[in-house]
Design a protein around this motif. Sequence first.
Motif, PDB file in Angstrom:
ATOM      1  N   ILE A  89       3.617 -13.294  -6.653  1.00 23.79           N
ATOM      2  CA  ILE A  89       3.552 -13.534  -5.209  1.00 23.79           C
ATOM      3  C   ILE A  89       4.790 -14.283  -4.719  1.00 23.79           C
ATOM      4  O   ILE A  89       4.742 -15.025  -3.747  1.00 23.79           O
ATOM      5  N   TYR A  90       5.907 -14.050  -5.381  1.00 23.38           N
ATOM      6  CA  TYR A  90       7.160 -14.743  -5.064  1.00 23.38           C
ATOM      7  C   TYR A  90       7.847 -14.200  -3.814  1.00 23.38           C
ATOM      8  O   TYR A  90       8.751 -14.823  -3.282  1.00 23.38           O
ATOM      9  N   CYS A  91       7.436 -13.054  -3.338  1.00 20.69           N
ATOM     10  CA  CYS A  91       8.092 -12.403  -2.204  1.00 20.69           C
ATOM     11  C   CYS A  91       7.061 -12.173  -1.100  1.00 20.69           C
ATOM     12  O   CYS A  91       6.042 -11.511  -1.331  1.00 20.69           O
ATOM     13  N   ILE A  92       7.331 -12.688   0.078  1.00 11.67           N
ATOM     14  CA  ILE A  92       6.365 -12.585   1.179  1.00 11.67           C
ATOM     15  C   ILE A  92       6.025 -11.135   1.499  1.00 11.67           C
ATOM     16  O   ILE A  92       4.866 -10.794   1.748  1.00 11.67           O
ATOM     17  N   LYS A  93       7.021 -10.236   1.463  1.00 10.44           N
ATOM     18  CA  LYS A  93       6.743  -8.848   1.852  1.00 10.44           C
ATOM     19  C   LYS A  93       5.784  -8.149   0.890  1.00 10.44           C
ATOM     20  O   LYS A  93       5.107  -7.204   1.271  1.00 10.44           O
ATOM     21  N   SER A  94       5.687  -8.616  -0.354  1.00 14.77           N
ATOM     22  CA  SER A  94       4.754  -7.992  -1.297  1.00 14.77           C
ATOM     23  C   SER A  94       3.365  -8.632  -1.261  1.00 14.77           C
ATOM     24  O   SER A  94       2.410  -8.077  -1.800  1.00 14.77           O
ATOM     25  N   GLN A  95       3.236  -9.791  -0.628  1.00 16.50           N
ATOM     26  CA  GLN A  95       1.947 -10.474  -0.620  1.00 16.50           C
ATOM     27  C   GLN A  95       0.867  -9.693   0.120  1.00 16.50           C
ATOM     28  O   GLN A  95      -0.298  -9.717  -0.273  1.00 16.50           O
ATOM     29  N   GLU A  96       1.232  -8.977   1.175  1.00 10.73           N
ATOM     30  CA  GLU A  96       0.255  -8.123   1.886  1.00 10.73           C
ATOM     31  C   GLU A  96      -0.281  -7.036   0.950  1.00 10.73           C
ATOM     32  O   GLU A  96      -1.464  -6.702   0.998  1.00 10.73           O
ATOM     33  N   LYS A  97       0.599  -6.483   0.103  1.00 12.51           N
ATOM     34  CA  LYS A  97       0.163  -5.458  -0.852  1.00 12.51           C
ATOM     35  C   LYS A  97      -0.820  -6.043  -1.860  1.00 12.51           C
ATOM     36  O   LYS A  97      -1.819  -5.410  -2.207  1.00 12.51           O
ATOM     37  N   VAL A  98      -0.526  -7.250  -2.324  1.00  9.20           N
ATOM     38  CA  VAL A  98      -1.426  -7.916  -3.269  1.00  9.20           C
ATOM     39  C   VAL A  98      -2.782  -8.175  -2.614  1.00  9.20           C
ATOM     40  O   VAL A  98      -3.834  -7.944  -3.206  1.00  9.20           O
ATOM     41  N   LEU A  99      -2.749  -8.645  -1.373  1.00 11.65           N
ATOM     42  CA  LEU A  99      -3.989  -8.884  -0.636  1.00 11.65           C
ATOM     43  C   LEU A  99      -4.809  -7.602  -0.517  1.00 11.65           C
ATOM     44  O   LEU A  99      -6.025  -7.608  -0.715  1.00 11.65           O
ATOM     45  N   ARG A 100      -4.141  -6.488  -0.256  1.00 10.27           N
ATOM     46  CA  ARG A 100      -4.839  -5.207  -0.140  1.00 10.27           C
ATOM     47  C   ARG A 100      -5.469  -4.802  -1.467  1.00 10.27           C
ATOM     48  O   ARG A 100      -6.591  -4.267  -1.506  1.00 10.27           O
ATOM     49  N   VAL A 101      -4.766  -5.047  -2.575  1.00 14.47           N
ATOM     50  CA  VAL A 101      -5.341  -4.755  -3.889  1.00 14.47           C
ATOM     51  C   VAL A 101      -6.628  -5.562  -4.080  1.00 14.47           C
ATOM     52  O   VAL A 101      -7.646  -5.033  -4.524  1.00 14.47           O
ATOM     53  N   LEU A 102      -6.597  -6.837  -3.722  1.00 20.59           N
ATOM     54  CA  LEU A 102      -7.796  -7.667  -3.848  1.00 20.59           C
ATOM     55  C   LEU A 102      -8.930  -7.157  -2.973  1.00 20.59           C
ATOM     56  O   LEU A 102     -10.078  -7.043  -3.423  1.00 20.59           O
ATOM     57  N   GLN A 103      -8.623  -6.834  -1.730  1.00 20.87           N
ATOM     58  CA  GLN A 103      -9.660  -6.370  -0.804  1.00 20.87           C
ATOM     59  C   GLN A 103     -10.275  -5.050  -1.259  1.00 20.87           C
ATOM     60  O   GLN A 103     -11.482  -4.842  -1.119  1.00 20.87           O
ATOM     61  N   ASP A 104      -9.464  -4.179  -1.838  1.00 20.86           N
ATOM     62  CA  ASP A 104      -9.944  -2.847  -2.226  1.00 20.86           C
ATOM     63  C   ASP A 104     -10.509  -2.778  -3.634  1.00 20.86           C
ATOM     64  O   ASP A 104     -11.314  -1.878  -3.921  1.00 20.86           O
TER      65      ASP A 104
END
Length: 197
Positions: free
Chosen positions: A124-139
């Motif tokens: 989670i070192y890059c802000i632009k990838s954090q939304e993708k990580v959040l989506r993985v968690l949600q899905d």
Amino acid sequence: MKEVVMKSDLVPDVYEGGFEVWECTIDLLNYLHVHNDVVKSSSSVLDLGCGSGLLGICAKQMVPEGRVHFQDYNKEVISNFTVKNYHKNCGGHQSHHVEFLAGDWSRLSGKFSKYDLILSAETIYCIKSQEKVLRVLQDHLTDDGVAYFASKRHYFGVGGGLIDFQNLVQSSASLKCEVVWSCETGLFRDILKVSRC
């Protein structure tokens, strides 16, 4: 690929650091060994941004009959590092219910299953990838599943870190989080536990 790795630890959208074993991986491994019930109560595990695969290997060794999936951005990391490391540590007798996936998180959503436990370090070192990580968690996190993220609080030069990700998770209507471990020396590091609301 070797040329990129030798020149830099990180080349955004080309090489995301998977050939390194970062210190937060060791933090999370130590945490899981102390709190081994976290892994032992899980039947399906995703090592997200796995690199060496140490977190998934730890899970497979604790729950040999469990399903463990390893994911990294670079297929070269998966084939030349993760798979080899897995077989050295787990051998062929534990290869059932194991899968290796490569690619960007936004393109892998349909290939992921649902997981009781998602483990991730230094992703989670890059802000632009954090939304993708959040989506993985949600899905892909089961209703009663948990995820653990080991991270530095701030990654200077790339703009992300645990605090930004914690704020993103807390702004979500479906997820909650809490810091369960911290190191206050050197570059401050934490482990964040994420679960459903």
